[in-house]
Every structure is written in C-alpha cells, then in structure tokens.
Design a protein around this motif. Structure first.
Motif: not given
Length: 132
Positions: A1-7, A37-38, A44-45, A57-61
């Motif tokens: 897996a690779w995660q960068k920000g919301p990707w 996924a975006w 972020q997950r 992901a935990r909702p920021a809003h």
C-alpha cells in the motif's frame, strides 16, 4: 500500500493450492486486486499497525463527514476451471466514527459462459456499516 495525503493505492496478490477430493483434480487459485481511492474532503485513512490494515478516515468536518471515491480491479483464475475480472467504482461517506455508507457499481467478465450464454454482468451494491 502507498498513501500520500488523501490518496491511497493498495494491491494484494493471493495464491492457494486446492487439493482434489472426490475424483476432482488438484487446482491452483490465483488472484489479485489493485485499488485507488481519493478522500475528496482531504482526510487520510489511518493505518492500524497491530492489525496490519487501513481503517476508515475520521471526518475532519463534524457535520459534513468524509467523502471518498474509489476504483478497484479484481482478477481471479482457477487453473483447469474458471477465471473472472471485476471492475468496481464506488462512493463512500463516513458520517462520523460509527456510521459509513458505501455505494458501488460492479462490472464483471468471466472466462466462461453461464447457463444463459453470458460472460458479462453488471451490479449495484449499497452498504450501511456500523463500526465498533
């Protein structure tokens, strides 16, 4: 897996040898998937080191939730039997720490015809999930 920000890009391979029983030959099943996924809302997950998997992901809003769009490609082949490819596109909404809704469209193609002579199919799925 690779995660960068919301990707998030993740993939997995599998292989299993199936013993022949009741006169059936031994078979080897192989499969793989790749998913992109975006998180549209920028979260972020989270990665759970103890369980070795990504969680939602935990909702920021607090009032808008977290929105995610995704595409997934699955492939499966069982030697001397069948093969299939499935394309899935979906939308996920995480309302809060407990509730999540997922709607997906699936397009499948098999290497073999069914009883009606078809090798493709389309489906829609919806899921309401409570996270504990």
């Amino acid at each position: 897996a690779w995660q960068k920000g919301p990707w998030l890009l993740q993939s997995e391979l599998l292989q299993r040898r199936l013993n022949g029983t009741n006169g059936q030959p031994e078979r080897t099943a192989r499969g793989a998937y790749v998913q992109l996924a975006w998180l549209v809302t920028g979260e972020q997950r989270r990665y759970d080191d103890r369980r070795g998997r990504f969680s939602g992901a935990r909702p920021a809003h607090p009032h808008g939730g977290a929105w995610e769009v995704f595409y997934r490609l699955d492939g499966l082949e069982v030697k001397q039997a069948r093969s299939a490819t499935v394309h899935t596109a979906g939308l996920s909404w995480t309302a809060d720490r407990i509730w999540r809704v997922i709607v997906s469209v699936h397009r499948a193609r098999s290497g073999d015809e069914n009883d009606l002579g078809q090798i493709t199919g389309t489906g829609v799925s919806a899921r309401l999930q409570a996270l504990f």
